[in-house]
Write an enzyme that holds these catalytic residues in place. Structure first.
Site, PDB file in Angstrom:
ATOM      1  CG  ASP A   1      22.447 -18.663  15.136  1.00 13.29           C
ATOM      2  OD1 ASP A   1      23.297 -17.765  15.011  1.00 13.29           O
ATOM      3  OD2 ASP A   1      21.539 -18.626  15.991  1.00 13.29           O
ATOM      4  CG  LEU A   2      27.669 -19.555  18.935  1.00 10.44           C
ATOM      5  CD1 LEU A   2      28.168 -20.978  19.166  1.00 10.44           C
ATOM      6  CD2 LEU A   2      28.860 -18.584  18.973  1.00 10.44           C
ATOM      7  CG  ASP A   3      25.203 -15.933  20.088  1.00 13.40           C
ATOM      8  OD1 ASP A   3      25.972 -16.404  20.939  1.00 13.40           O
ATOM      9  OD2 ASP A   3      25.542 -15.032  19.289  1.00 13.40           O
TER      10      ASP A   3
ATOM     11  CB  THR B   1      25.405 -16.892  24.161  1.00 14.07           C
ATOM     12  OG1 THR B   1      25.213 -17.744  23.031  1.00 14.07           O
ATOM     13  CG2 THR B   1      26.670 -17.269  24.892  1.00 14.07           C
TER      14      THR B   1
ATOM     15  CE  LYS C   1      15.929 -14.705  21.425  1.00 13.02           C
ATOM     16  NZ  LYS C   1      14.832 -15.593  21.804  1.00 13.02           N
TER      17      LYS C   1
ATOM     18  CB  SER D   1      27.630 -16.973  14.760  1.00 16.72           C
ATOM     19  OG  SER D   1      27.374 -15.998  15.752  1.00 16.72           O
ATOM     20  CB  ALA D   2      25.255 -12.051  13.380  1.00 19.47           C
TER      21      ALA D   2
ATOM     22  CE  LYS E   1      22.841 -15.441  11.075  1.00 25.36           C
ATOM     23  NZ  LYS E   1      22.919 -16.216  12.328  1.00 25.36           N
TER      24      LYS E   1
ATOM     25  CD  GLU F   1      19.682 -18.373  12.517  1.00 16.43           C
ATOM     26  OE1 GLU F   1      19.168 -17.990  13.593  1.00 16.43           O
ATOM     27  OE2 GLU F   1      20.731 -17.881  12.059  1.00 16.43           O
ATOM     28  CG  ASP F   2      18.192 -18.529  18.215  1.00 15.49           C
ATOM     29  OD1 ASP F   2      18.988 -18.265  17.287  1.00 15.49           O
ATOM     30  OD2 ASP F   2      18.094 -17.828  19.243  1.00 15.49           O
TER      31      ASP F   2
HETATM   32  C1  BG6 Z   1      23.996 -12.919  17.067  1.00 12.85           C
HETATM   33  C2  BG6 Z   1      23.094 -12.740  18.255  1.00 12.85           C
HETATM   34  O1  BG6 Z   1      24.395 -14.249  17.017  1.00 12.85           O
HETATM   35  O2  BG6 Z   1      25.145 -12.087  17.161  1.00 12.85           O
HETATM   36  C3  BG6 Z   1      22.765 -11.259  18.457  1.00 12.85           C
HETATM   37  O3  BG6 Z   1      21.900 -13.463  18.067  1.00 12.85           O
HETATM   38  C4  BG6 Z   1      24.060 -10.453  18.522  1.00 12.85           C
HETATM   39  O4  BG6 Z   1      22.029 -11.115  19.647  1.00 12.85           O
HETATM   40  C5  BG6 Z   1      24.877 -10.695  17.264  1.00 12.85           C
HETATM   41  O5  BG6 Z   1      23.763  -9.067  18.632  1.00 12.85           O
HETATM   42  C6  BG6 Z   1      26.196  -9.927  17.244  1.00 12.85           C
HETATM   43  O6  BG6 Z   1      27.001 -10.371  18.286  1.00 12.85           O
HETATM   44  P1  BG6 Z   1      28.333  -9.678  18.810  1.00 12.85           P
HETATM   45  O7  BG6 Z   1      28.856 -10.670  19.801  1.00 12.85           O
HETATM   46  O8  BG6 Z   1      29.246  -9.504  17.633  1.00 12.85           O
HETATM   47  O9  BG6 Z   1      27.963  -8.378  19.410  1.00 12.85           O
HETATM   48 MG    MG Z   2      20.798 -17.215  17.242  1.00 18.93          MG
END
Ligand code: BG6
Ligand code: MG
Length: 223
Positions: free
Chosen positions: A13-15, A21, A49, A120-121, A151, A175-176
């Site tokens: 996962d990224l954020d 972030t 998240k 990452s989403a 997810k 993951e967080d």
């Molecule tokens: C996830 C984050 O990685 O991405 C969420 O944990 C975020 O908080 C989701 O809403 C979607 O991100 P983005 O940048 O496409 O709006």
């Molecule tokens: Mg995350």
């Protein structure tokens, strides 16, 4: 749980895992919540998240009991406004926004020959990686636009394994978010949760902080 010797790759996962972030996402969603009159809470913040942009907005509207108050176009405007505010924060990012120990962990994985991919989403993931100067570390990124389900559905982690030509059982997902750990587990990968033990109670392996994530510590917990 798989044994450590079965593991050939890591799906990240990224954020909130690679970089801080998740704080920026929360900040930008908090503004939206205030705007629509939804109460902000730690539960809502944790629950958002890992959740896609539009699904996050729906969760906030629901928390404020205003899910029927906005047209689709208005919802898109709210989500766009959030993203604009989020990107202003991303614009100021540098490699200093990497979480502790992440760079050396990625280097360790690279030198030990593990394969890595990103699950990452976020549609902003390539931009964030660029800011962190990590683009070269992640040649394989799941495109969230290609997903049918976000997810906690396993789809994103299954694709993360597929991109590096591994079976899910050969992968560790990191993951967080509770929704993310659920996704990893449902994909039949080994899950590492980073953060609060209560929130991430279903993780196979838990680290309270990214600085604890080393191959030696993972091996210790798996065998
Ligand atoms: C996830 C984050 O990685 O991405 C969420 O944990 C975020 O908080 C989701 O809403 C979607 O991100 P983005 O940048 O496409 O709006
Ligand atoms: Mg995350």
């Amino acid at each position: 749980m798989a044994s450590f010797s079965d593991i050939k790759g890591f799906v990240f996962d990224l954020d909130g895992v690679i970089t801080d972030t998740s704080v920026f996402h929360s900040q930008a969603w908090h503004q939206v919540a205030d705007k629509v009159g939804a109460p902000w809470s730690k539960e809502l913040e944790d629950g958002l998240k890992g959740i896609s942009r539009m699904d996050s907005l729906e969760m906030i509207l629901k928390a404020g009991n205003v899910q029927d108050k906005y047209t689709n176009d208005e919802k898109v405007d709210l989500a766009t406004e959030k993203n604009t505010n989020y990107l202003k924060l991303v614009d100021q990012m540098t490699p200093a926004n990497l979480l502790p120990g992440i760079k050396s962990f990625l280097d360790e994985l690279k030198s030990e020959g593990y394969l890595i991919s990103l699950a990452s989403a976020s549609k902003n993931a390539p931009k964030v990686l660029e800011k962190l100067q990590l683009t070269d570390y992640f040649p394989k990124i799941v495109d969230p636009k290609s997903l049918t389900n976000g997810k906690p559905d396993p789809e994103i982690y299954l694709k993360g394994a597929e991109l590096i030509d591994l079976k899910p059982e050969q992968c560790i997902g990191v993951e967080d978010a509770a929704a993310g750990v659920e996704s990893i587990n449902a994909a039949n990968e080994t899950s590492i949760g980073i953060g609060d033990a209560q929130v991430l109670k279903d993780a196979d392996i838990l680290f309270s902080d990214t600085s604890e994530m080393t191959l030696a510590n993972i091996k210790k917990q798996m065998n």
